[in-house]
Write a protein that holds these residues in place. Structure first.
Motif, PDB file in Angstrom:
ATOM      1  N   ARG A 286     -41.498 -34.238 -10.906  1.00  0.00           N
ATOM      2  CA  ARG A 286     -41.742 -32.716 -10.458  1.00  0.00           C
ATOM      3  C   ARG A 286     -41.077 -32.413  -9.055  1.00  0.00           C
ATOM      4  NH1 ARG A 286     -47.965 -34.445  -9.656  1.00  0.00           N
ATOM      5  NH2 ARG A 286     -48.147 -32.150  -8.993  1.00  0.00           N
ATOM      6  N   ALA A 287     -40.140 -33.477  -8.556  1.00  0.00           N
ATOM      7  CA  ALA A 287     -39.336 -33.013  -7.384  1.00  0.00           C
ATOM      8  C   ALA A 287     -38.428 -31.599  -7.639  1.00  0.00           C
ATOM      9  CB  ALA A 287     -38.245 -34.259  -7.119  1.00  0.00           C
ATOM     10  N   GLY A 288     -38.553 -30.921  -6.583  1.00  0.00           N
ATOM     11  CA  GLY A 288     -37.730 -29.594  -6.624  1.00  0.00           C
ATOM     12  C   GLY A 288     -38.511 -28.624  -7.378  1.00  0.00           C
ATOM     13  N   SER A 289     -39.827 -28.815  -7.762  1.00  0.00           N
ATOM     14  CA  SER A 289     -40.395 -27.695  -8.599  1.00  0.00           C
ATOM     15  C   SER A 289     -40.733 -26.480  -7.679  1.00  0.00           C
ATOM     16  CB  SER A 289     -41.898 -28.236  -9.018  1.00  0.00           C
ATOM     17  OG  SER A 289     -42.767 -28.483  -7.791  1.00  0.00           O
ATOM     18  N   ALA A 290     -40.961 -25.354  -8.315  1.00  0.00           N
ATOM     19  CA  ALA A 290     -41.051 -24.075  -7.516  1.00  0.00           C
ATOM     20  C   ALA A 290     -42.318 -24.252  -6.555  1.00  0.00           C
ATOM     21  CB  ALA A 290     -41.624 -22.835  -8.720  1.00  0.00           C
ATOM     22  N   VAL A 291     -43.263 -24.803  -6.626  1.00  0.00           N
ATOM     23  CA  VAL A 291     -44.508 -24.871  -5.866  1.00  0.00           C
ATOM     24  C   VAL A 291     -43.932 -25.626  -4.412  1.00  0.00           C
ATOM     25  CG1 VAL A 291     -45.951 -26.774  -6.677  1.00  0.00           C
ATOM     26  CG2 VAL A 291     -46.997 -24.713  -5.183  1.00  0.00           C
ATOM     27  N   ALA A 292     -43.236 -26.868  -4.876  1.00  0.00           N
ATOM     28  CA  ALA A 292     -42.784 -28.153  -3.782  1.00  0.00           C
ATOM     29  C   ALA A 292     -41.854 -27.521  -2.985  1.00  0.00           C
ATOM     30  CB  ALA A 292     -42.174 -29.013  -4.727  1.00  0.00           C
ATOM     31  N   ILE A 293     -41.066 -26.272  -3.298  1.00  0.00           N
ATOM     32  CA  ILE A 293     -39.856 -25.747  -2.408  1.00  0.00           C
ATOM     33  C   ILE A 293     -40.406 -24.327  -1.944  1.00  0.00           C
ATOM     34  CG2 ILE A 293     -38.204 -27.154  -3.540  1.00  0.00           C
ATOM     35  CD1 ILE A 293     -37.272 -24.444  -5.050  1.00  0.00           C
ATOM     36  N   ALA A 294     -41.616 -24.102  -2.179  1.00  0.00           N
ATOM     37  CA  ALA A 294     -42.097 -22.729  -1.828  1.00  0.00           C
ATOM     38  C   ALA A 294     -42.063 -22.602  -0.394  1.00  0.00           C
ATOM     39  CB  ALA A 294     -43.503 -22.211  -2.383  1.00  0.00           C
ATOM     40  N   ASP A 295     -41.642 -21.565   0.278  1.00  0.00           N
ATOM     41  CA  ASP A 295     -41.726 -21.141   1.714  1.00  0.00           C
ATOM     42  C   ASP A 295     -42.970 -20.903   2.251  1.00  0.00           C
ATOM     43  OD1 ASP A 295     -41.367 -20.597   4.199  1.00  0.00           O
ATOM     44  OD2 ASP A 295     -40.000 -18.876   3.947  1.00  0.00           O
TER      45      ASP A 295
ATOM     46  N   ALA B 105     -49.738 -33.689  -1.396  1.00  0.00           N
ATOM     47  CA  ALA B 105     -48.824 -34.961  -1.454  1.00  0.00           C
ATOM     48  C   ALA B 105     -47.535 -34.694  -2.455  1.00  0.00           C
ATOM     49  CB  ALA B 105     -49.449 -35.874  -2.458  1.00  0.00           C
ATOM     50  N   ILE B 106     -47.239 -33.449  -2.837  1.00  0.00           N
ATOM     51  CA  ILE B 106     -46.107 -33.111  -3.462  1.00  0.00           C
ATOM     52  C   ILE B 106     -44.796 -33.046  -2.640  1.00  0.00           C
ATOM     53  CG2 ILE B 106     -44.749 -31.295  -4.879  1.00  0.00           C
ATOM     54  CD1 ILE B 106     -47.854 -30.677  -5.675  1.00  0.00           C
ATOM     55  N   SER B 107     -44.765 -32.384  -1.248  1.00  0.00           N
ATOM     56  CA  SER B 107     -43.751 -32.119  -0.472  1.00  0.00           C
ATOM     57  C   SER B 107     -44.324 -31.682   0.858  1.00  0.00           C
ATOM     58  CB  SER B 107     -42.758 -31.287  -0.955  1.00  0.00           C
ATOM     59  OG  SER B 107     -43.702 -29.711  -0.898  1.00  0.00           O
ATOM     60  N   GLU B 108     -43.313 -31.587   1.832  1.00  0.00           N
ATOM     61  CA  GLU B 108     -43.776 -31.419   3.235  1.00  0.00           C
ATOM     62  C   GLU B 108     -44.292 -30.006   3.255  1.00  0.00           C
ATOM     63  OE1 GLU B 108     -42.762 -32.348   7.695  1.00  0.00           O
ATOM     64  OE2 GLU B 108     -41.386 -32.823   6.212  1.00  0.00           O
TER      65      GLU B 108
ATOM     66  N   LYS C  33     -50.853 -42.207  -5.042  1.00  0.00           N
ATOM     67  CA  LYS C  33     -50.106 -43.263  -4.345  1.00  0.00           C
ATOM     68  C   LYS C  33     -48.612 -42.910  -4.720  1.00  0.00           C
ATOM     69  CE  LYS C  33     -49.962 -47.302  -7.572  1.00  0.00           C
ATOM     70  NZ  LYS C  33     -50.446 -48.588  -7.606  1.00  0.00           N
ATOM     71  N   ASN C  34     -48.267 -42.521  -6.105  1.00  0.00           N
ATOM     72  CA  ASN C  34     -46.903 -42.166  -6.477  1.00  0.00           C
ATOM     73  C   ASN C  34     -46.378 -40.801  -6.115  1.00  0.00           C
ATOM     74  OD1 ASN C  34     -46.769 -44.669  -7.772  1.00  0.00           O
ATOM     75  ND2 ASN C  34     -47.766 -43.589  -9.593  1.00  0.00           N
ATOM     76  N   LEU C  35     -47.214 -39.984  -5.322  1.00  0.00           N
ATOM     77  CA  LEU C  35     -46.532 -38.746  -4.900  1.00  0.00           C
ATOM     78  C   LEU C  35     -46.341 -38.567  -3.229  1.00  0.00           C
ATOM     79  CD1 LEU C  35     -48.739 -36.261  -6.692  1.00  0.00           C
ATOM     80  CD2 LEU C  35     -46.511 -36.968  -7.122  1.00  0.00           C
ATOM     81  N   TRP C  36     -46.895 -39.493  -2.579  1.00  0.00           N
ATOM     82  CA  TRP C  36     -46.740 -39.351  -0.966  1.00  0.00           C
ATOM     83  C   TRP C  36     -45.510 -40.079  -0.717  1.00  0.00           C
ATOM     84  CZ3 TRP C  36     -49.764 -36.631   1.798  1.00  0.00           C
ATOM     85  CH2 TRP C  36     -51.001 -36.171   1.538  1.00  0.00           C
TER      86      TRP C  36
ATOM     87  N   TYR D 272     -42.703 -38.193   1.121  1.00  0.00           N
ATOM     88  CA  TYR D 272     -41.920 -37.266   2.283  1.00  0.00           C
ATOM     89  C   TYR D 272     -42.048 -37.749   3.712  1.00  0.00           C
ATOM     90  CZ  TYR D 272     -46.332 -34.814   2.628  1.00  0.00           C
ATOM     91  OH  TYR D 272     -47.532 -34.395   2.732  1.00  0.00           O
ATOM     92  N   GLY D 273     -42.929 -39.129   3.691  1.00  0.00           N
ATOM     93  CA  GLY D 273     -42.714 -39.649   5.376  1.00  0.00           C
ATOM     94  C   GLY D 273     -44.113 -39.714   5.845  1.00  0.00           C
ATOM     95  N   LYS D 274     -45.090 -38.834   5.301  1.00  0.00           N
ATOM     96  CA  LYS D 274     -46.429 -39.031   5.798  1.00  0.00           C
ATOM     97  C   LYS D 274     -47.354 -39.913   5.069  1.00  0.00           C
ATOM     98  CE  LYS D 274     -46.340 -34.732   8.645  1.00  0.00           C
ATOM     99  NZ  LYS D 274     -46.588 -35.336   9.952  1.00  0.00           N
ATOM    100  N   LYS D 275     -48.191 -40.341   5.675  1.00  0.00           N
ATOM    101  CA  LYS D 275     -49.445 -41.173   4.794  1.00  0.00           C
ATOM    102  C   LYS D 275     -50.569 -40.340   4.526  1.00  0.00           C
ATOM    103  CE  LYS D 275     -51.049 -44.763   6.431  1.00  0.00           C
ATOM    104  NZ  LYS D 275     -51.735 -45.839   7.181  1.00  0.00           N
ATOM    105  N   ALA D 276     -51.291 -40.317   3.132  1.00  0.00           N
ATOM    106  CA  ALA D 276     -52.194 -39.668   2.731  1.00  0.00           C
ATOM    107  C   ALA D 276     -53.192 -39.329   3.934  1.00  0.00           C
ATOM    108  CB  ALA D 276     -52.682 -40.147   1.342  1.00  0.00           C
ATOM    109  N   ALA D 277     -53.511 -40.329   4.608  1.00  0.00           N
ATOM    110  CA  ALA D 277     -54.728 -40.023   5.700  1.00  0.00           C
ATOM    111  C   ALA D 277     -54.201 -39.175   6.690  1.00  0.00           C
ATOM    112  CB  ALA D 277     -54.867 -41.380   5.997  1.00  0.00           C
ATOM    113  N   GLU D 278     -53.054 -39.000   7.127  1.00  0.00           N
ATOM    114  CA  GLU D 278     -52.332 -38.181   8.325  1.00  0.00           C
ATOM    115  C   GLU D 278     -52.899 -36.818   7.785  1.00  0.00           C
ATOM    116  OE1 GLU D 278     -48.688 -38.946   9.940  1.00  0.00           O
ATOM    117  OE2 GLU D 278     -48.286 -40.579   8.544  1.00  0.00           O
ATOM    118  N   VAL D 279     -52.498 -36.327   6.535  1.00  0.00           N
ATOM    119  CA  VAL D 279     -52.819 -35.142   6.166  1.00  0.00           C
ATOM    120  C   VAL D 279     -54.254 -34.855   5.896  1.00  0.00           C
ATOM    121  CG1 VAL D 279     -51.909 -33.394   4.496  1.00  0.00           C
ATOM    122  CG2 VAL D 279     -50.328 -35.139   5.377  1.00  0.00           C
TER     123      VAL D 279
END
Length: 341
Positions: free
Chosen positions: A105-114, A138-141, A169-172, A174-181
């Motif tokens: 799912r990397a680069g999906s429309a919702v993952a790259i939405a502004d 978890a998908i992207s920043e 666990k397989n989605l986080w 991009y550099g942040k832990k789940a708990a941070e978010v």
């Protein structure tokens, strides 16, 4: 009650007949995703429900919208733009062989939405209840920012917010832990839904729970719920699903609800010969949202959610294709499976 759900819907590619992936030359293509699954359940129960996401502007995105409309879901707020349709591959488990999910799912429309491109005032127009899950941030920043913007705007507008913590666990990645978010996101939530792993991994709130023994201690889950409610004073309630996994085909299934005033425990179902457990948690979330808005007691709301989710284990695909009467029949004690003539 107008409900809006927001998240990523994906193309689901599944091996047929409990085969391993690519064991044969056939593969089944459908759609699925946590928040869309909840929307389908609510539409099936007759609720006014909208689904919001960002989809690719291509025939796959078009077909996805058509499928959602076919369930009676309002899709007019969906945005179509750049990017691709996310995909997940499912290899169904059986007996002692667990099911396996592979994300693409990397680069999906919702993952790259502004995030700046989303007009949340328009998206939330007329909405009274908003549902999201821990999968989307978890998908992207950028998807994380969309999720935080959404819950903050919903809270600002006085909209009830529900969130299924759904730790993946397989989605986080991009550099942040789940708990941070998630610890920030849950500050804006009214109704939380989770299992014990979600609470421990997404919120880093832990108790000593032995989920491997086959016997779940309800008192421990009251303690877990109390800890979450204490940490988040604006949270009105938390529902925790209780799954006893004897094998891929046989699960014990129940849930509890803690609303600060009372602790409710549902009936337990022994689900044998499971057809498809993917989407079971979403079926619970959809059932709980419906139940909290249509039953006088929270015990009844919880029982509706558990019964709805129990039935989902017998249905292939992400979507829970059952009606309110199907669920209420099981709630009333008719689980015989006899042919209806």
């Amino acid at each position: 009650m107008k409900v809006l759900t927001f998240g990523e819907i994906m193309l689901r590619l599944c091996a047929p007949y409990h085969e391993r992936l690519f064991q044969s030359n056939m593969i089944e293509a459908t759609f699925g995703g946590g928040e869309a699954n909840v929307a389908v359940s609510l539409a099936n129960y007759g609720m006014d429900v909208q689904y919001f996401t960002v989809l690719p502007d291509n025939p796959i995105g078009d077909e996805c919208i058509r499928r959602l409309r076919g369930f009676g879901i309002d899709t007019h707020k969906i945005i179509q733009g750049k990017g691709r349709m996310g995909i997940y591959f499912l290899e169904p488990g059986a007996n002692q062989l667990p099911s396996k999910t592979i994300y693409d799912r990397a680069g999906s429309a919702v993952a790259i939405a502004d995030p700046e491109s989303i007009d949340w005032d328009r998206v939330f127009e007329g909405v009274e209840w908003f549902h999201i899950t821990g999968i989307t941030p978890a998908i992207s920043e950028t998807a994380m920012q969309l999720s935080l913007d959404a819950v903050k705007k919903a809270k600002e507008k006085g909209i009830t917010v529900s969130c299924d913590l759904n730790y993946r666990k397989n989605l986080w990645k991009y550099g942040k832990k789940a708990a941070e978010v998630m610890r920030e996101l849950v500050k804006y939530v009214d109704v939380a839904i989770a299992n014990e792993e979600d609470v421990q991994k997404a919120l880093e709130i832990k108790i000593d729970v032995d989920v491997e023994s086959g016997k779940l201690d309800e008192n421990k889950y009251k303690e877990l719920g109390d800890k979450v409610l204490s940490a988040y004073p604006d949270l009105k309630m938390i529902a925790i699903t209780l799954r006893e996994s004897h094998s891929a085909d046989h699960n014990g299934w129940s849930a509890c609800l803690n609303d600060r005033k009372q602790f409710y425990v549902s009936k337990k179902y022994e689900i044998k010969d499971i057809i498809d457990r993917v989407g079971g948690g979403d079926a619970f979330a959809g059932g709980l949202i419906y139940g909290l808005n249509h039953y006088d007691s929270r015990q009844e709301a919880l029982e509706f959610a558990v019964a709805a989710s129990c039935l989902k284990h017998s249905i292939i695909g992400d979507f829970n294709r059952v009606t309110k009467s199907d669920v209420e029949k099981l709630m009333s004690g008719d689980g015989s499976g006899r042919v209806q003539r």
